[in-house]
Scaffold this active site. Structure first.
Site, PDB file in Angstrom:
ATOM      1  N   SER A   1      37.729  31.997  25.389  1.00  0.00           N
ATOM      2  CA  SER A   1      39.181  31.888  25.589  1.00  0.00           C
ATOM      3  C   SER A   1      39.892  31.623  24.263  1.00  0.00           C
ATOM      4  O   SER A   1      40.922  32.245  23.950  1.00  0.00           O
ATOM      5  CB  SER A   1      39.504  30.745  26.559  1.00  0.00           C
TER       6      SER A   1
ATOM      7  N   ARG B   1      32.069  38.079  42.453  1.00  0.00           N
ATOM      8  CA  ARG B   1      30.972  37.147  42.155  1.00  0.00           C
ATOM      9  C   ARG B   1      30.478  36.394  43.386  1.00  0.00           C
ATOM     10  O   ARG B   1      29.330  35.928  43.395  1.00  0.00           O
ATOM     11  CB  ARG B   1      31.404  36.164  41.045  1.00  0.00           C
TER      12      ARG B   1
ATOM     13  N   ASP C   1      34.632  30.011  36.135  1.00  0.00           N
ATOM     14  CA  ASP C   1      33.574  30.919  35.654  1.00  0.00           C
ATOM     15  C   ASP C   1      32.177  30.343  35.862  1.00  0.00           C
ATOM     16  O   ASP C   1      31.180  31.029  35.597  1.00  0.00           O
ATOM     17  CB  ASP C   1      33.767  31.208  34.158  1.00  0.00           C
TER      18      ASP C   1
HETATM   19  C1  S3P Z   1      40.506  32.784  31.073  1.00  0.00           C
HETATM   20  C2  S3P Z   1      40.981  32.392  32.287  1.00  0.00           C
HETATM   21  C3  S3P Z   1      40.209  32.531  33.533  1.00  0.00           C
HETATM   22  C4  S3P Z   1      38.719  32.776  33.287  1.00  0.00           C
HETATM   23  C5  S3P Z   1      38.499  33.778  32.193  1.00  0.00           C
HETATM   24  C6  S3P Z   1      39.133  33.317  30.896  1.00  0.00           C
HETATM   25  C7  S3P Z   1      41.373  32.624  29.884  1.00  0.00           C
HETATM   26  O1  S3P Z   1      40.743  33.601  34.277  1.00  0.00           O
HETATM   27  O2  S3P Z   1      38.089  33.229  34.464  1.00  0.00           O
HETATM   28  O3  S3P Z   1      37.098  33.961  31.947  1.00  0.00           O
HETATM   29  O4  S3P Z   1      40.872  32.694  28.757  1.00  0.00           O
HETATM   30  O5  S3P Z   1      42.590  32.416  30.076  1.00  0.00           O
HETATM   31  P1  S3P Z   1      42.052  33.397  35.207  1.00  0.00           P
HETATM   32  O6  S3P Z   1      43.064  32.751  34.383  1.00  0.00           O
HETATM   33  O7  S3P Z   1      42.468  34.766  35.614  1.00  0.00           O
HETATM   34  O8  S3P Z   1      41.573  32.568  36.346  1.00  0.00           O
END
Ligand code: S3P
Length: 440
Positions: free
Chosen positions: A25, A350, A319
């Protein structure tokens, strides 16, 4: 990308001290904010996974100069704006990449066409397009807001948007668009999601106001703010650390330490849950690293018991449910995971794939529309058998979860498309082998 299958076999205890790659992220955001900023941004510890490399290529397409200066060391020279890309922007497998880049791009007077791999083309983009549309962006997409799509930006007006689902990606897309909109942009999230965008916007010199209340969190940002390049130190990804740590918890006589793991409370729901399950999980050497708390986490083999995971914890571990389901398979009693319908729109469905994979390994699973229950095998007469080949649908976390399961099951587990592991965790196989894991 390797197309051969990969197998994990039960074997010796796992022992050792390792580091995992940088947080996915934060890595995406460092490139995007660096490209939006004026001046030079330097990044250390960038995750050099396929998802993030696709974002680096996209930032070049939008006009930034992006250079790798050493392992994990990158320099981004932003122009303070995006320019119109000369070709289609391919974001690969990365939902975070494409959604955040669409938000950032919408703020500029340009047209950009986005696509991705087979998985990304199935994922919903309407969740981002709807608020961007309220701000004034327009687009032409495949049915249901699917990629490929062409977005036209510029002339945006600030918006007040209440997130209809807990999604840091949607929140971030709206905030990045709001940077180049007129007036104020306000995002209200009923459930707090990872706050890396807000934190990083501040590190790049933007003024962002965050208020927490019992009904949720509100983030406010004035349009027309410019960003200034800075240095970003990317901490270890807790979502990657989860795999070797759970492997140690379920493999007898194991002790594994992962150093430098980010401990942002909006990301550590898995560790809280594992501790509730009885895991011997200790965190030492808590320290600040570039504005995020990090620590060294040690996991020792532990008898686990099933728990009911509070649904409100979902955003802090969305995740991690696949690897939690693996831990749950080795526990005594059932683990109930609800309020996680979002799992069905990740790189794959998933819930469906974990239910299918665990069932094929001899584990009892009850699937629900928005959750699932895993019946732990410890103390029962149904071991985690393994002896199966799992179809991962190109989902890195489904592949790694089943390989971890194979290290502690009675028989080996094989996964297809293992090359996809490099989207988030390049070096996973070598790291697990270094701990003593029989993967190959
Ligand atoms: C992320 C937010 C999550 C996560 C993804 C990374 C991010 O998704 O599942 O792997 O970096 O903002 P969502 O915000 O759609 O839930």
């Amino acid at each position: 990308m390797s197309t051969a299958d990969l197998s994990a076999r039960p074997g010796a205890a796992l022992t050792g001290t390792i580091r995992v790659p940088g947080d996915k992220s934060i890595s995406h955001r460092s490139l995007i904010l660096g490209a939006l900023a004026n001046g030079v941004t330097t990044v250390e510890g960038l995750l050099e996974g396929d998802d993030v490399l696709a974002t680096a290529a996209a930032m070049r397409a939008f006009g930034a100069s992006v250079t790798r200066t050493g392992p994990g060391a990158w320099t981004i020279e932003g122009q303070g704006r995006f320019v119109e890309p000369g070709d289609i922007v391919d974001c690969g497998n990365a939902g975070t990449g494409v959604r955040l880049i669409m938000g950032a791009a919408a703020g500029f007077d340009l047209k950009a066409t986005f696509t991705g791999d087979a998985s990304l083309k199935k994922r919903p983009m309407g969740r981002v397009l709807t608020p961007l549309g309220l701000m004034g962006a327009t687009w032409l997409s495949r049915e249901g807001g699917r990629l490929p799509l062409t977005l036209s930006g510029g002339g945006l007006k600030g918006v007040r948007y209440v997130l209809p689902m807990a999604s840091a990606q949607v929140k971030s897309a709206v905030l990045l668009a709001g940077l180049n909109a007129s007036g104020e942009t306000v995002v209200a999230e009923p459930e707090a999601t990872r706050d890396h965008t807000e934190r990083m916007l501040r590190a790049f010199g933007a003024s962002v106001d965050v208020t927490d209340a019992s009904e949720g969190r509100t983030i406010r940002l004035q349009g027309g703010q410019s960003l200034t390049g800075c240095h970003v130190a990317v901490p270890g990804d807790p979502s990657s650390a989860a795999f070797p740590l759970v492997a140690a918890l379920i493999t007898p006589s194991s002790t594994v330490t992962v150093e430098g793991v980010m401990l942002n409370p909006l990301r550590t729901g898995l560790f809280d849950t594992l501790i509730e399950m009885g895991a011997d999980l200790t965190i030492a050497n808590r320290r600040d690293a570039g504005g995020e708390e990090v620590g060294d986490i040690t996991a020792r083999y532990s008898p686990l018991k099933g728990v009911v995971v509070p649904p409100e914890r979902a955003p802090a571990m969305i995740d991690e449910y696949p690897i939690l389901a693996v831990a749950a398979a080795f526990a005594s009693g059932s683990t109930v995971m609800r309020g996680i319908g979002e799992m069905r729109v990740k790189e794959s469905d998933r819930i469906a794939l974990m239910a299918a994979g665990l069932s094929a390994c001899g584990v009892g699973v009850e699937e629900e529309p928005e959750g699932f229950t895993v019946v732990g095998t410890a103390g029962g007469n149904h071991p985690v058998r393994g002896e199966t080949r799992v179809t991962t649908h190109g989902d890195h976390r489904i592949a790694m979860s089943h390989l971890v399961l194979g290290l502690a099951a009675q028989g080996s587990v094989t996964v297809d498309e293992p090359g996809m592991i490099a989207t988030s965790f390049p070096g996973f196989v070598e790291l697990m082998q270094g701990l003593g894991g029989e993967i190959g």
